[in-house]
Design a protein around this motif. Structure first.
Motif, PDB file in Angstrom:
ATOM      1  N   ALA A  23       0.836  -1.204   0.000  1.00  0.00           N
ATOM      2  CA  ALA A  23       0.000   0.000   0.000  1.00  0.00           C
ATOM      3  C   ALA A  23       0.870   1.252   0.000  1.00  0.00           C
ATOM      4  O   ALA A  23       0.614   2.215  -0.738  1.00  0.00           O
ATOM      5  CB  ALA A  23      -0.926  -0.007   1.216  1.00  0.00           C
ATOM      6  N   ARG A  24       1.913   1.251   0.811  1.00  0.00           N
ATOM      7  CA  ARG A  24       2.809   2.401   0.886  1.00  0.00           C
ATOM      8  C   ARG A  24       3.519   2.634  -0.448  1.00  0.00           C
ATOM      9  O   ARG A  24       3.706   3.774  -0.886  1.00  0.00           O
ATOM     10  CB  ARG A  24       3.827   2.177   1.996  1.00  0.00           C
ATOM     11  N   ALA A  25       3.883   1.552  -1.130  1.00  0.00           N
ATOM     12  CA  ALA A  25       4.569   1.674  -2.426  1.00  0.00           C
ATOM     13  C   ALA A  25       3.660   2.324  -3.468  1.00  0.00           C
ATOM     14  O   ALA A  25       4.128   3.123  -4.292  1.00  0.00           O
ATOM     15  CB  ALA A  25       5.025   0.299  -2.900  1.00  0.00           C
ATOM     16  N   GLN A  26       2.374   2.002  -3.450  1.00  0.00           N
ATOM     17  CA  GLN A  26       1.444   2.620  -4.394  1.00  0.00           C
ATOM     18  C   GLN A  26       1.328   4.119  -4.133  1.00  0.00           C
ATOM     19  O   GLN A  26       1.319   4.931  -5.071  1.00  0.00           O
ATOM     20  CB  GLN A  26       0.075   1.963  -4.310  1.00  0.00           C
ATOM     21  N   ILE A  27       1.244   4.491  -2.877  1.00  0.00           N
ATOM     22  CA  ILE A  27       1.169   5.916  -2.533  1.00  0.00           C
ATOM     23  C   ILE A  27       2.410   6.644  -3.021  1.00  0.00           C
ATOM     24  O   ILE A  27       2.330   7.718  -3.638  1.00  0.00           O
ATOM     25  CB  ILE A  27       1.017   6.085  -1.005  1.00  0.00           C
ATOM     26  N   LEU A  62      -9.242  -5.530   8.833  1.00  0.00           N
ATOM     27  CA  LEU A  62      -9.608  -5.417  10.248  1.00  0.00           C
ATOM     28  C   LEU A  62      -8.722  -4.391  10.956  1.00  0.00           C
ATOM     29  O   LEU A  62      -9.210  -3.559  11.737  1.00  0.00           O
ATOM     30  CB  LEU A  62      -9.499  -6.781  10.939  1.00  0.00           C
ATOM     31  N   ASP A  63      -7.429  -4.444  10.687  1.00  0.00           N
ATOM     32  CA  ASP A  63      -6.498  -3.493  11.309  1.00  0.00           C
ATOM     33  C   ASP A  63      -6.380  -2.180  10.546  1.00  0.00           C
ATOM     34  O   ASP A  63      -5.947  -1.167  11.114  1.00  0.00           O
ATOM     35  CB  ASP A  63      -5.104  -4.130  11.431  1.00  0.00           C
ATOM     36  N   HIS A  64      -6.759  -2.220   9.254  1.00  0.00           N
ATOM     37  CA  HIS A  64      -6.605  -1.022   8.420  1.00  0.00           C
ATOM     38  C   HIS A  64      -7.882  -0.772   7.602  1.00  0.00           C
ATOM     39  O   HIS A  64      -7.897  -0.941   6.375  1.00  0.00           O
ATOM     40  CB  HIS A  64      -5.403  -1.175   7.492  1.00  0.00           C
ATOM     41  N   PRO A  65      -8.954  -0.362   8.272  1.00  0.00           N
ATOM     42  CA  PRO A  65     -10.209  -0.097   7.538  1.00  0.00           C
ATOM     43  C   PRO A  65     -10.068   1.045   6.527  1.00  0.00           C
ATOM     44  O   PRO A  65     -10.916   1.194   5.644  1.00  0.00           O
ATOM     45  CB  PRO A  65     -11.195   0.259   8.655  1.00  0.00           C
ATOM     46  N   GLU A  66      -9.007   1.844   6.644  1.00  0.00           N
ATOM     47  CA  GLU A  66      -8.800   2.963   5.723  1.00  0.00           C
ATOM     48  C   GLU A  66      -8.424   2.508   4.315  1.00  0.00           C
ATOM     49  O   GLU A  66      -8.378   3.322   3.375  1.00  0.00           O
ATOM     50  CB  GLU A  66      -7.710   3.904   6.258  1.00  0.00           C
ATOM     51  N   LEU A  67      -8.165   1.210   4.127  1.00  0.00           N
ATOM     52  CA  LEU A  67      -7.736   0.735   2.808  1.00  0.00           C
ATOM     53  C   LEU A  67      -8.787   0.970   1.729  1.00  0.00           C
ATOM     54  O   LEU A  67      -8.446   1.248   0.578  1.00  0.00           O
ATOM     55  CB  LEU A  67      -7.364  -0.746   2.874  1.00  0.00           C
ATOM     56  N   PHE A  68     -10.059   0.846   2.092  1.00  0.00           N
ATOM     57  CA  PHE A  68     -11.114   1.090   1.098  1.00  0.00           C
ATOM     58  C   PHE A  68     -11.052   2.531   0.586  1.00  0.00           C
ATOM     59  O   PHE A  68     -11.114   2.785  -0.616  1.00  0.00           O
ATOM     60  CB  PHE A  68     -12.503   0.819   1.706  1.00  0.00           C
ATOM     61  N   GLU A  69     -10.934   3.486   1.509  1.00  0.00           N
ATOM     62  CA  GLU A  69     -10.875   4.886   1.108  1.00  0.00           C
ATOM     63  C   GLU A  69      -9.564   5.186   0.391  1.00  0.00           C
ATOM     64  O   GLU A  69      -9.531   5.971  -0.569  1.00  0.00           O
ATOM     65  CB  GLU A  69     -11.031   5.782   2.335  1.00  0.00           C
ATOM     66  N   LEU A  70      -8.480   4.575   0.824  1.00  0.00           N
ATOM     67  CA  LEU A  70      -7.206   4.774   0.148  1.00  0.00           C
ATOM     68  C   LEU A  70      -7.290   4.324  -1.305  1.00  0.00           C
ATOM     69  O   LEU A  70      -6.773   5.004  -2.209  1.00  0.00           O
ATOM     70  CB  LEU A  70      -6.094   4.005   0.870  1.00  0.00           C
ATOM     71  N   GLU A  71      -7.923   3.202  -1.561  1.00  0.00           N
ATOM     72  CA  GLU A  71      -8.055   2.718  -2.933  1.00  0.00           C
ATOM     73  C   GLU A  71      -8.794   3.737  -3.795  1.00  0.00           C
ATOM     74  O   GLU A  71      -8.402   4.014  -4.930  1.00  0.00           O
ATOM     75  CB  GLU A  71      -8.791   1.379  -2.942  1.00  0.00           C
ATOM     76  N   ARG A  72      -9.870   4.306  -3.246  1.00  0.00           N
ATOM     77  CA  ARG A  72     -10.614   5.323  -3.992  1.00  0.00           C
ATOM     78  C   ARG A  72      -9.744   6.540  -4.283  1.00  0.00           C
ATOM     79  O   ARG A  72      -9.736   7.064  -5.408  1.00  0.00           O
ATOM     80  CB  ARG A  72     -11.854   5.754  -3.188  1.00  0.00           C
ATOM     81  N   VAL A  73      -8.979   6.993  -3.294  1.00  0.00           N
ATOM     82  CA  VAL A  73      -8.140   8.173  -3.455  1.00  0.00           C
ATOM     83  C   VAL A  73      -7.018   7.912  -4.463  1.00  0.00           C
ATOM     84  O   VAL A  73      -6.717   8.761  -5.308  1.00  0.00           O
ATOM     85  CB  VAL A  73      -7.568   8.609  -2.093  1.00  0.00           C
TER      86      VAL A  73
END
Length: 239
Positions: A23-27, A62-73
């Motif tokens: 995830a960090r690499a994509q950002i 479970l530990d990172h619910p922000e992943l859904f919003e990150l994908e959209r962003v």
């Protein structure tokens, strides 16, 4: 979204997913791409496929619910590039180097060039565009190099005997100029290379063009040109 605000949002997510390397690499890839465009430079590498597989989400959500919003962003990157920099198609310098090897020796025209990213980064290349962007998500051309205000079909008709390559990237689907250019080149039995980057029967080019074009897939160029969002554009050699 404004470029600075978008970068700030990505930086917040980068902190939240610091323990998740993919995830960090994509950002970081998205930030590097936009930072290069802000300086009117091509990013060094193409973007990876943006988003997360179902398995990845199930493992980390479970530990990172922000992943859904990150994908959209993350998948807003093309729109941010359009609105802030007038760039609809994201080239990389690695891809551009590969393109140089595919071109015939001699002169090249970048048709419907927009801000002329390719013309700036290719040898012996000049760019043409009508520079009338009314109704587009970005109505303010800011060319990276000299762009001649000229209709694409007129440019081909005027200069086809003087050039060896024509490049048409992300032609709008609202005009049949692409099909008219193809018909003219066939009529004249033009022997140069006509390279088209677009999504067949999708976001770019006219339906007539895709119906009539004889498409040759260019493996070397498509290796460094993988779709990163929902648009599945490819690089074709057109006859």
């Amino acid at each position: 979204m404004e470029y600075g605000k978008y970068l700030a949002t990505l930086s917040e997510f980068e902190h939240q997913v610091a323990s998740l390397s993919p995830a960090r690499a994509q950002i970081q890839a998205v930030k590097a791409t936009l930072s290069a465009l802000a300086k009117q430079e091509l990013p060094k590498a193409p973007l990876p496929k943006l988003g997360f597989s179902t398995a990845y989400l199930e493992r980390h959500l479970l530990d990172h619910p922000e992943l859904f919003e990150l994908e959209r962003v993350l998948n807003l990157v093309r729109q941010v590039a359009i609105e802030n920099f007038g760039v609809w198609h994201l080239f990389s310098s690695a891809w551009c180097e590969a393109l140089k090897q595919e071109l015939y020796p001699g002169k090249t025209i970048e048709l419907m060039a927009g801000n002329a990213l390719l013309a700036k980064n290719l040898p012996a290349t000049f760019a043409v565009d009508e520079l009338d962007w009314k109704g587009q998500d970005n109505e303010r051309p800011d060319p990276w190099t000299k762009v001649y205000r000229l209709d694409a079909l007129e440019a081909v008709q005027r200069y086809y005997t003087e050039v060896n390559n024509l490049i048409l990237a992300w032609a709008p689907e609202t005009t049949t100029k692409d099909q008219q250019i193809l018909a003219f080149l066939r009529q004249k039995k033009w022997s140069g290379r006509f390279i088209v980057i677009g999504e067949k029967n999708g976001a770019t080019n006219s339906k007539r063009f895709w119906q009539e074009a004889k498409l040759n897939y260019v493996p070397g160029l498509n290796t460094l040109h993988q779709p990163f969002d929902a648009i599945k554009d490819k690089v074709f050699l057109v006859k």
